[in-house]
Design a protein around this motif. Structure first.
Motif, PDB file in Angstrom:
ATOM      1  N   TRP A   1      -9.419   6.354  -7.634  1.00 49.89           N
ATOM      2  CA  TRP A   1      -9.825   6.883  -8.941  1.00 49.89           C
ATOM      3  C   TRP A   1     -10.045   8.405  -8.912  1.00 49.89           C
ATOM      4  N   PRO A   2     -10.886   8.942  -8.025  1.00 49.12           N
ATOM      5  CA  PRO A   2     -11.100  10.394  -8.061  1.00 49.12           C
ATOM      6  C   PRO A   2      -9.880  11.201  -7.644  1.00 49.12           C
ATOM      7  N   ALA A   3      -9.019  10.607  -6.809  1.00 50.91           N
ATOM      8  CA  ALA A   3      -7.864  11.357  -6.322  1.00 50.91           C
ATOM      9  C   ALA A   3      -6.718  11.379  -7.316  1.00 50.91           C
ATOM     10  N   ALA A   4      -6.481  10.263  -8.018  1.00 57.45           N
ATOM     11  CA  ALA A   4      -5.272  10.159  -8.831  1.00 57.45           C
ATOM     12  C   ALA A   4      -5.518   9.848 -10.301  1.00 57.45           C
TER      13      ALA A   4
ATOM     14  N   GLN B   1      -2.431   9.249   0.427  1.00 55.35           N
ATOM     15  CA  GLN B   1      -1.983  10.452  -0.266  1.00 55.35           C
ATOM     16  C   GLN B   1      -0.622  10.277  -0.914  1.00 55.35           C
ATOM     17  N   ASN B   2       0.250   9.502  -0.259  1.00 58.72           N
ATOM     18  CA  ASN B   2       1.562   9.237  -0.833  1.00 58.72           C
ATOM     19  C   ASN B   2       1.433   8.620  -2.218  1.00 58.72           C
ATOM     20  N   CYS B   3       0.585   7.594  -2.348  1.00 61.04           N
ATOM     21  CA  CYS B   3       0.407   6.944  -3.646  1.00 61.04           C
ATOM     22  C   CYS B   3      -0.324   7.845  -4.629  1.00 61.04           C
ATOM     23  N   PHE B   4      -1.265   8.630  -4.128  1.00 54.36           N
ATOM     24  CA  PHE B   4      -1.936   9.578  -5.039  1.00 54.36           C
ATOM     25  C   PHE B   4      -0.891  10.496  -5.683  1.00 54.36           C
ATOM     26  N   ASN B   5       0.053  10.959  -4.890  1.00 54.34           N
ATOM     27  CA  ASN B   5       1.091  11.847  -5.412  1.00 54.34           C
ATOM     28  C   ASN B   5       1.968  11.124  -6.432  1.00 54.34           C
ATOM     29  N   PHE B   6       2.360   9.891  -6.103  1.00 58.19           N
ATOM     30  CA  PHE B   6       3.218   9.123  -7.008  1.00 58.19           C
ATOM     31  C   PHE B   6       2.506   8.822  -8.323  1.00 58.19           C
ATOM     32  N   MET B   7       1.237   8.432  -8.252  1.00 59.53           N
ATOM     33  CA  MET B   7       0.498   8.154  -9.487  1.00 59.53           C
ATOM     34  C   MET B   7       0.307   9.416 -10.305  1.00 59.53           C
ATOM     35  N   ASN B   8      -0.023  10.492  -9.638  1.00 62.71           N
ATOM     36  CA  ASN B   8      -0.196  11.762 -10.337  1.00 62.71           C
ATOM     37  C   ASN B   8       1.098  12.172 -11.052  1.00 62.71           C
TER      38      ASN B   8
ATOM     39  N   ASP C   1       0.806  -1.220   0.000  1.00 64.76           N
ATOM     40  CA  ASP C   1       0.000   0.000   0.000  1.00 64.76           C
ATOM     41  C   ASP C   1       0.838   1.268   0.000  1.00 64.76           C
ATOM     42  N   ALA C   2       2.142   1.151   0.208  1.00 61.24           N
ATOM     43  CA  ALA C   2       3.020   2.329   0.179  1.00 61.24           C
ATOM     44  C   ALA C   2       3.698   2.433  -1.178  1.00 61.24           C
ATOM     45  N   CYS C   3       3.776   3.637  -1.704  1.00 55.16           N
ATOM     46  CA  CYS C   3       4.471   3.890  -2.965  1.00 55.16           C
ATOM     47  C   CYS C   3       5.849   4.458  -2.667  1.00 55.16           C
ATOM     48  N   GLU C   4       6.884   3.806  -3.206  1.00 54.48           N
ATOM     49  CA  GLU C   4       8.260   4.226  -2.939  1.00 54.48           C
ATOM     50  C   GLU C   4       9.095   4.341  -4.204  1.00 54.48           C
ATOM     51  N   GLN C   5       8.541   3.941  -5.348  1.00 51.22           N
ATOM     52  CA  GLN C   5       9.300   3.961  -6.596  1.00 51.22           C
ATOM     53  C   GLN C   5       8.747   5.048  -7.519  1.00 51.22           C
ATOM     54  N   PRO C   6       9.495   6.113  -7.730  1.00 54.41           N
ATOM     55  CA  PRO C   6       9.010   7.216  -8.564  1.00 54.41           C
ATOM     56  C   PRO C   6       8.981   6.847 -10.046  1.00 54.41           C
TER      57      PRO C   6
END
Length: 379
Positions: free
Chosen positions: A358-361, A295-302, A260-265
Motif C-alpha cells: 500500500w505505501p509503496a504502490a 520492488q518489481n511489482c511496485f513498479n508495475f503497479m505504479n 509474487d512476481a509481476c511480468e505483465q505490463p
C-alpha cells in the motif's frame, strides 16, 4: 418527483462530451461475504455471520477513509446466501444476510461518506459456490435445467436495486468475473440487470463485466472459444447512460494474481481495451488488480495506475483485497504478501500488504480530487 428530476438531470448530462472524465473512485476490495463455503458443497449455506463470513471491519474502514483518503470499497457477497437455494435466484431474500450486508454498505456510505460497489461474487453462476470460480450453473444457460434464468437474474437485480435506490453512494456491480460462457449470454444477463436496476427507480452508476474473467488484456480476444467481449459489450443499453465497463487486471505471468512476481505490463496489455473504450465512448473501472511485496511489482503497479490516471477512459480502481477474515493468509500475489487489512500480519509474522504494498504502490497514486459527494455517476 425527486427521482424524475434526477433522471432528467443524468440523462441530459450523459449527452455531453465525457472527455473531461478523470479518476473519481479509488479504493480497496472488502472480501469476506463469500467465505465459509469452499469445498462444503452447500454445507456452509447460509452460514453464520462473523463465524463463517463477514463483510467489513468498521474500524479499518475508518482507517482507509480518514487516514488514506480513499472513497471506494467493493464489498463482496454470495448470491446463494442472499437468495437461498430453497428460494431460488430472484426477488426473495434471506433478510438476515441482507440486513448484515446493508449495515456494511450503510456504514461505508452514510456514516463515512464513501462509495460502496456492490459485488455479487459469483462468476455469473448460481446454485453451487463450493468450488468457485468453476462450480455452479451458468445463469441463463437454457440447456441446464438447474440453471437460474436470465429473467430471474433481472428480478434479483430489480429487488436489490430497489432496496438501495435511495442511497446515492451505491454503485451496482452486475457480477464478478464471468467466464467460459457465450459472450452473447453475458450481454443478455448484463442487459437484464441494467433493465431491472432502472425499473426499480435506481439511477446510480452500474458496472458491467465481460467474458474471460472480465480481463482487460483479453477484451478484444477470443477466450476459450468464446467471442471477444469487445464484440458485444458495446451493445449494452442504459436509458440514462450511467453504465461503465468493469475490468480486472492482475500483473503476474498468467493474470491470476497468484504469483509474487509481476511480468505483465498493465499499460500495453490495456491498450486495445483503451482504444475500444474511446471508440465506443465508454468508461471503465478496474475493480480488481494487485501485485506482490517486491520492488518489481511496485513498479508495475505504479506504471498501471499512472496509465489509468492519464487516460480519460478510466474513472476508478480498487486493489484486491482487505477484509475481516483474511488473517495471515495472502489473498493476492504470493503466499507471503498478506492481505490489505490494517492491523494484520502476513504468514511469516511480518508486515502485510497494507504495510508494504500500500505505501509503496497505492498511496502515492491516490488522487486528491476524488468524488466526495453526489450520486455515483460517470462524472
Amino acid at each position: 418527483m425527486l427521482l424524475s428530476r434526477l433522471f432528467l438531470s443524468l440523462a441530459s448530462t450523459a449527452c455531453l462530451s465525457l472527455s473531461w472524465a478523470k479518476l473519481l473512485y479509488v479504493g480497496v476490495n472488502e472480501s469476506g461475504g463469500e467465505f465459509g463455503v469452499f469445498g462444503s458443497k452447500g454445507q456452509g449455506l447460509p452460514g453464520r455471520f462473523n463465524v463463517d463470513y463477514a463483510f467489513i471491519n468498521k474500524d479499518t474502514v475508518d482507517i482507509f477513509v480518514d487516514q488514506e483518503k480513499i472513497n471506494l470499497f467493493r464489498v463482496t457477497f454470495l448470491m446463494e446466501r442472499m437468495c437461498p437455494l430453497s428460494f431460488g435466484l430472484g426477488a426473495r431474500f434471506n433478510e438476515t444476510y441482507f440486513k448484515e450486508y446493508a449495515d456494511a454498505i450503510n456504514y461505508i456510505t452514510l456514516t463515512k461518506g464513501a462509495y460502496a460497489l456492490i459485488d455479487p461474487h459469483n462468476y455469473m453462476r448460481y446454485n453451487d459456490p463450493s468450488s468457485q470460480p468453476f462450480s455452479g450453473s451458468v445463469i441463463g444457460n437454457s440447456s441446464d435445467p438447474t440453471a437460474a434464468t436470465t429473467l430471474q437474474f433481472g428480478e434479483f437485480w430489480f429487488e436489490l436495486a430497489r432496496r438501495f435506490a435511495s442511497n446515492p453512494r451505491v454503485i451496482f456491480g452486475i457480477n464478478n468475473e464471468p467466464h467460459d460462457m457465450p459472450t452473447q449470454l453475458i450481454l443478455a444477463n448484463n442487459q437484464a440487470a441494467i433493465d431491472g436496476i432502472r425499473l426499480a427507480g435506481a439511477f446510480q452508476l452500474i458496472l458491467a463485466p465481460g467474458n474471460g474473467f472480465t480481463g482487460g488484456h483479453t477484451w478484444t480476444q477470443v477466450t476459450n472459444g468464446n467471442a471477444p467481449s469487445s464484440d458485444f459489450l458495446n451493445k449494452l443499453r442504459d436509458p440514462i447512460k450511467n453504465t461503465a465497463i468493469d475490468i480486472h487486471e492482475y500483473l503476474d505471468i498468467d493474470f491470476s494474481g497468484q504469483h509474487d512476481a509481476c511480468e505483465q505490463p498493465g499499460p500495453s496489455n490495456l491498450a486495445n481495451l483503451t482504444t475500444w473504450l474511446r471508440q465506443n465512448h465508454l468508461k471503465a473501472v478496474v475493480s480488481e488488480f494487485g501485485g506482490g511485496n517486491n520492488q518489481n511489482c511496485f513498479n508495475f503497479m505504479n506504471d498501471m495506475l499512472k496509465y489509468l490516471a492519464a487516460n480519460d477512459e478510466y474513472i476508478g480502481w480498487a486493489i484486491w483485497a482487505a477484509g475481516p477474515f483474511w488473517g495471515t493468509f495472502s489473498p493476492c500475489c504470493g503466499a507471503d504478501t498478506g492481505s490489505l487489512e490494517p492491523g494484520n500480519m502476513n504468514d511469516l509474522g511480518q508486515p502485510n500488504a497494507f504495510q508494504t504494498v500500500w505505501p509503496a504502490a497505492v498511496r502515492p497514486n491516490i488522487p486528491k480530487t476524488l468524488k466526495r459527494s453526489g450520486i455515483s455517476s460517470l462524472h
